[in-house]
Write a protein that holds these residues in place. Structure first.
Motif, PDB file in Angstrom:
ATOM      1  N   PRO A  59      17.940-140.645 -35.845  1.00 53.58           N
ATOM      2  CA  PRO A  59      17.221-140.295 -34.614  1.00 53.58           C
ATOM      3  C   PRO A  59      17.777-140.990 -33.377  1.00 53.58           C
ATOM      4  CG  PRO A  59      15.828-141.597 -36.086  1.00 53.58           C
ATOM      5  CD  PRO A  59      17.023-141.182 -36.867  1.00 53.58           C
ATOM      6  N   PHE A  60      18.306-142.196 -33.564  1.00 51.52           N
ATOM      7  CA  PHE A  60      18.854-142.913 -32.409  1.00 51.52           C
ATOM      8  C   PHE A  60      20.103-142.203 -31.871  1.00 51.52           C
ATOM      9  CE2 PHE A  60      16.941-146.921 -34.469  1.00 51.52           C
ATOM     10  CZ  PHE A  60      15.718-146.647 -33.895  1.00 51.52           C
ATOM     11  N   PHE A  63      19.034-139.021 -30.176  1.00 49.29           N
ATOM     12  CA  PHE A  63      18.403-139.305 -28.884  1.00 49.29           C
ATOM     13  C   PHE A  63      19.444-139.735 -27.848  1.00 49.29           C
ATOM     14  CE2 PHE A  63      15.068-141.990 -26.478  1.00 49.29           C
ATOM     15  CZ  PHE A  63      14.753-140.914 -25.665  1.00 49.29           C
ATOM     16  N   GLU A  66      20.965-136.693 -26.481  1.00 43.46           N
ATOM     17  CA  GLU A  66      20.068-136.012 -25.536  1.00 43.46           C
ATOM     18  C   GLU A  66      20.077-136.717 -24.174  1.00 43.46           C
ATOM     19  OE1 GLU A  66      18.468-133.259 -25.921  1.00 43.46           O
ATOM     20  OE2 GLU A  66      18.785-132.954 -28.056  1.00 43.46           O
ATOM     21  N   ARG A 266      11.275-136.806 -20.894  1.00 46.34           N
ATOM     22  CA  ARG A 266      10.313-136.167 -21.806  1.00 46.34           C
ATOM     23  C   ARG A 266      11.002-135.069 -22.621  1.00 46.34           C
ATOM     24  NH1 ARG A 266       6.787-132.144 -20.818  1.00 46.34           N
ATOM     25  NH2 ARG A 266       5.001-132.064 -22.219  1.00 46.34           N
ATOM     26  N   VAL A 269      13.210-136.673 -25.244  1.00 42.38           N
ATOM     27  CA  VAL A 269      12.462-137.224 -26.379  1.00 42.38           C
ATOM     28  C   VAL A 269      12.010-136.101 -27.313  1.00 42.38           C
ATOM     29  CG1 VAL A 269      10.327-138.392 -27.063  1.00 42.38           C
ATOM     30  CG2 VAL A 269      11.647-139.282 -25.166  1.00 42.38           C
ATOM     31  N   LEU A 270      11.419-135.058 -26.725  1.00 43.41           N
ATOM     32  CA  LEU A 270      10.871-133.984 -27.557  1.00 43.41           C
ATOM     33  C   LEU A 270      11.987-133.227 -28.281  1.00 43.41           C
ATOM     34  CD1 LEU A 270       7.941-132.653 -25.336  1.00 43.41           C
ATOM     35  CD2 LEU A 270       7.933-134.431 -27.087  1.00 43.41           C
ATOM     36  N   SER A 271      13.110-133.021 -27.587  1.00 49.25           N
ATOM     37  CA  SER A 271      14.249-132.367 -28.243  1.00 49.25           C
ATOM     38  C   SER A 271      14.761-133.230 -29.391  1.00 49.25           C
ATOM     39  CB  SER A 271      15.391-132.156 -27.251  1.00 49.25           C
ATOM     40  OG  SER A 271      15.012-131.255 -26.275  1.00 49.25           O
ATOM     41  N   ALA A 272      14.808-134.532 -29.150  1.00 49.33           N
ATOM     42  CA  ALA A 272      15.326-135.443 -30.186  1.00 49.33           C
ATOM     43  C   ALA A 272      14.437-135.427 -31.427  1.00 49.33           C
ATOM     44  CB  ALA A 272      15.445-136.861 -29.622  1.00 49.33           C
ATOM     45  N   VAL A 273      13.113-135.409 -31.241  1.00 53.30           N
ATOM     46  CA  VAL A 273      12.258-135.416 -32.447  1.00 53.30           C
ATOM     47  C   VAL A 273      12.371-134.089 -33.197  1.00 53.30           C
ATOM     48  CG1 VAL A 273      10.589-137.144 -31.720  1.00 53.30           C
ATOM     49  CG2 VAL A 273      10.133-134.778 -31.194  1.00 53.30           C
ATOM     50  N   ARG A 274      12.517-133.004 -32.453  1.00 53.46           N
ATOM     51  CA  ARG A 274      12.676-131.705 -33.134  1.00 53.46           C
ATOM     52  C   ARG A 274      13.956-131.696 -33.972  1.00 53.46           C
ATOM     53  NH1 ARG A 274      10.273-129.616 -28.112  1.00 53.46           N
ATOM     54  NH2 ARG A 274       8.457-128.366 -28.676  1.00 53.46           N
ATOM     55  N   THR A 275      15.062-132.123 -33.359  1.00 51.72           N
ATOM     56  CA  THR A 275      16.339-132.120 -34.080  1.00 51.72           C
ATOM     57  C   THR A 275      16.305-133.121 -35.237  1.00 51.72           C
ATOM     58  OG1 THR A 275      17.357-131.644 -31.956  1.00 51.72           O
ATOM     59  CG2 THR A 275      18.841-132.198 -33.743  1.00 51.72           C
ATOM     60  N   THR A 276      15.725-134.289 -34.983  1.00 46.28           N
ATOM     61  CA  THR A 276      15.616-135.298 -36.046  1.00 46.28           C
ATOM     62  C   THR A 276      14.874-134.736 -37.255  1.00 46.28           C
ATOM     63  OG1 THR A 276      15.596-137.087 -34.436  1.00 46.28           O
ATOM     64  CG2 THR A 276      14.702-137.593 -36.598  1.00 46.28           C
ATOM     65  N   ALA A 277      13.760-134.071 -36.980  1.00 41.75           N
ATOM     66  CA  ALA A 277      12.966-133.522 -38.088  1.00 41.75           C
ATOM     67  C   ALA A 277      13.760-132.483 -38.877  1.00 41.75           C
ATOM     68  CB  ALA A 277      11.679-132.902 -37.544  1.00 41.75           C
TER      69      ALA A 277
END
Lengths: 426, 207
Positions: A59-60, A63, A66, A266, A269-277
């Protein structure tokens, strides 16, 4: 029978369009049920596949990519590349390849590379008279630099899949030479196609402008120095390096470049969590799937089958390359790394190949799969940005495929390409 | 050019309400995941600061990080199903006639909903089974680690199940027309394979 069920359910799931991650999970759960094992263990396997400390770096890195895109680092890297290599024939093609090398050195993801650089460079290339298919093809194939040039989250996945016995820092440094060779091959292909199509060169902006571009890009590029340097020096673990890289990128984009607004933060962050998941759920389900493959002794069976065909290491390596290429065309990279590594690594080890070299071969093979139909995330994203139909792009992409295949063959048959730099750090 | 997300068959009032509720839930879940990511970065920043500046490594950081990544992964993975962002192989299904394609989409959604149900049930057993033991260095119940799987399973049942039902009833044509385009068509904005890096997420654009 259990193995047939596992592979059969997975294949049916994929064919009917179930997301690959869930197709892996469903197949694993069905095989656990068939073997009479508690289903609870299947889900525990999925969970334990994700709960790995070194995977926290993923995730890092995502992020950081991003932040580069939304905070202005990517733009400055492109400006530097344009000043440095834009005056070559088909200049923007060269700019594209060089930018991918720089960007890949921070983001560690091919898809992030395509979406970030493609959204900047493809429209400019089209505007300057380059054909859209050329712009897309260069962007898509050069994005593989993100996988090879450190840091690369796929390298971390490989290290985890190999059982944790391979040093991530050695893998990181091993990717540099193959990655640079691949980029040189792609630059040559881009040049030849540019000459054939009669694309012009950009005007050299002058040394002053080049130095100015370098000076403005250096704070952003330093993100890579922190991440890779932190790992190689042993100051940070790979996970800590990723986090420090993100904090540094945040500081640069807000305090130095002043381009990261709250809204952009923002979105990042939201793009990063989507891709991470998307990546991590694949990792979890592929772990449960790979556990069953090991239970069914697939690695041993495959080694036996391959050695029955030929005992010549060159033939075996070529066969493995073809298998990985085909698999890469139809499956996602993260899942394949986790599934193929435990299967193929013992095969190549039995022929005396170093696991680090195999890692490079695996990355390049599966990376090429990201640029090929029918399932090629980079190709799809590049075509979407360029407004080019996939069938049109693939008609003219073959010089770039040849370039990557050339780099792949060199990496496969010349171990020193992958092993010299890791040898230096012991 | 018509917007591929533009409704062709106008949804009824309750359907609009359901859409709004599911979108709001997806946004809330993504927000929670986003906060977890920011917290994760802060924790690791603190870890390095503690080790090198305060000379006192916060030992809890690693375990808390592992807990947070599980939350991020499973919550956002379920949202990915709602937003149809997960990587899937659609070209074979897309080569079929429209009716068969729609049937396979329903089957695919039902498979995911079924997987979600199993995940919710068995992960709940894990939660209960491990609640009495503690996560090392955190003094939190070990069962917490499995809780995101239960939530993910329930969200999968909700997102994929409701979509399967509506697709089966022919009441979900307006949001997946892009999935019915021929192979090779450039994916429109928000299509499953487009990464969320250079465009606003579909749920946000709809707002």
């Amino acid at each position: 029978m259990g193995l047939a069920l596992l592979l059969g359910i997975f294949a049916v799931g994929v064919v009917i369009g179930v997301p690959v991650a869930f197709a892996l999970g469903v197949a694993a759960v069905a095989a656990f049920a068939y073997e009479g094992l508690p289903l609870l263990i299947a889900f525990q396997r999925i969970l334990s596949g994700i709960s790995v400390f070194s995977l926290l770096a993923i995730p890092f890195f995502i992020f950081a990519g991003e932040l580069m895109l939304h905070g202005g680092i990517a733009q400055r890297l492109v400006q530097l590349a344009a000043a440095a290599v834009g005056s070559l024939r088909g200049g923007l093609g060269q700019v594209n390849v060089f930018s991918s090398m720089l960007f890949g050195g921070i983001s560690g993801s091919a898809v992030a590379d395509v979406s970030a650089l493609g959204s900047i460079l493809i429209p400019v290339m089209k505007e300057k008279g380059y054909d859209a298919d050329y712009a897309v093809n260069v962007t898509v194939t050069s994005s593989l630099a993100g996988i090879m040039i450190p840091p690369s989250h796929n390298m971390i996945l490989y290290a985890v899949a190999a059982g944790g016995g391979i040093s991530v820092s050695k893998l990181f440094i091993a990717g540099i030479v193959p990655g640079v060779i691949m980029c040189i091959c792609l630059a040559v292909a881009a040049y030849l196609v540019a000459v054939r199509r009669g694309y012009a060169a950009e005007r050299f902006p002058g040394w002053r402008s080049l130095l100015l571009s370098a000076a403005t890009a250096i704070p952003g590029l330093f993100t890579a120095v922190i991440i890779v340097g932190g790992v190689l020096s042993g100051i940070f673990t790979v996970t800590e390096s990723g986090a420090i890289g993100v904090i540094y990128a945040l500081a640069v984009t807000t305090l130095v470049y002043r381009q990261l607004s709250w809204a952009k933060f923002r979105i990042a962050v939201l793009s990063a969590v989507r891709t991470t998941a998307m990546v991590m759920i694949l990792v979890g389900c592929a772990t449960a799937f790979a556990y069953l493959l090991a239970l069914y002794r697939v690695p041993e069976q495959l080694t036996g089958a391959l050695t029955a065909i030929s005992s010549d290491p060159i033939v075996i390596l070529l066969m493995l390359n073809v298998m990985l290429l085909v698999l890469g065309m139809i499956m996602d990279m993260a899942a394949l790394i986790l599934i193929c590594t435990p299967i193929f690594l013992p095969v190549v080890a039995s022929f005396g190949m170093d696991p680090i070299q195999f890692g490079m071969i695996l990355m390049m093979n599966l990376g090429l799969g990201l640029c090929t139909p029918p399932v090629g995330a980079c190709l799809f994203v590049g075509c979407a940005i360029g407004g080019v139909r996939i069938e049109r792009a693939v008609v003219t992409i073959w010089p770039f495929y040849l370039a990557i295949l050339t780099a792949l063959m060199l990496t496969t048959f010349i171990p020193a390409i992958s092993l010299t730099l890791p040898g230096w750090i012991g | 050019m018509t917007d591929p997300l533009e409704p062709r068959l106008a949804p009824s009032g309750p359907e609009r309400a359901l859409d709004r509720a599911l979108d709001a839930l997806a946004r809330l879940v993504t927000l929670v995941s986003g906060c977890c990511l920011v917290l994760l970065i802060a924790i690791f920043g603190w870890l390095v600061f503690g080790r090198y500046v305060l000379n006192e490594t916060p030992t809890w950081a690693e375990q808390l990080g592992l807990l947070l990544i599980v939350v991020i992964t499973f919550l956002s993975a379920a949202v990915g199903v709602h937003e149809q962002r997960h990587l899937s192989v659609d070209f074979l299904r897309d080569a079929l006639p429209r009716g068969a394609r729609r049937t396979l989409m329903v089957v695919g959604d039902l498979v995911m909903a079924g997987f979600g149900l199993l995940m919710a049930l068995h992960a709940w057993h894990l939660v209960v089974f491990k609640w009495s033991s503690s996560i090392p260095l955190l003094d939190l119940p070990e069962g917490l680690r499995s809780l995101p799987l239960t939530v993910c399973g329930l969200l999968l049942v909700l997102f994929a199940g409701s979509r399967a039902l509506r697709r089966a009833l022919g009441r979900y044509p307006w949001q997946d027309d892009h999935l019915l385009e021929s192979l090779g068509a450039a994916p429109p904005e928000g299509a499953p394979l487009a990464p969320p890096t250079f465009e606003a997420p579909r749920a946000e654009r709809r707002r």
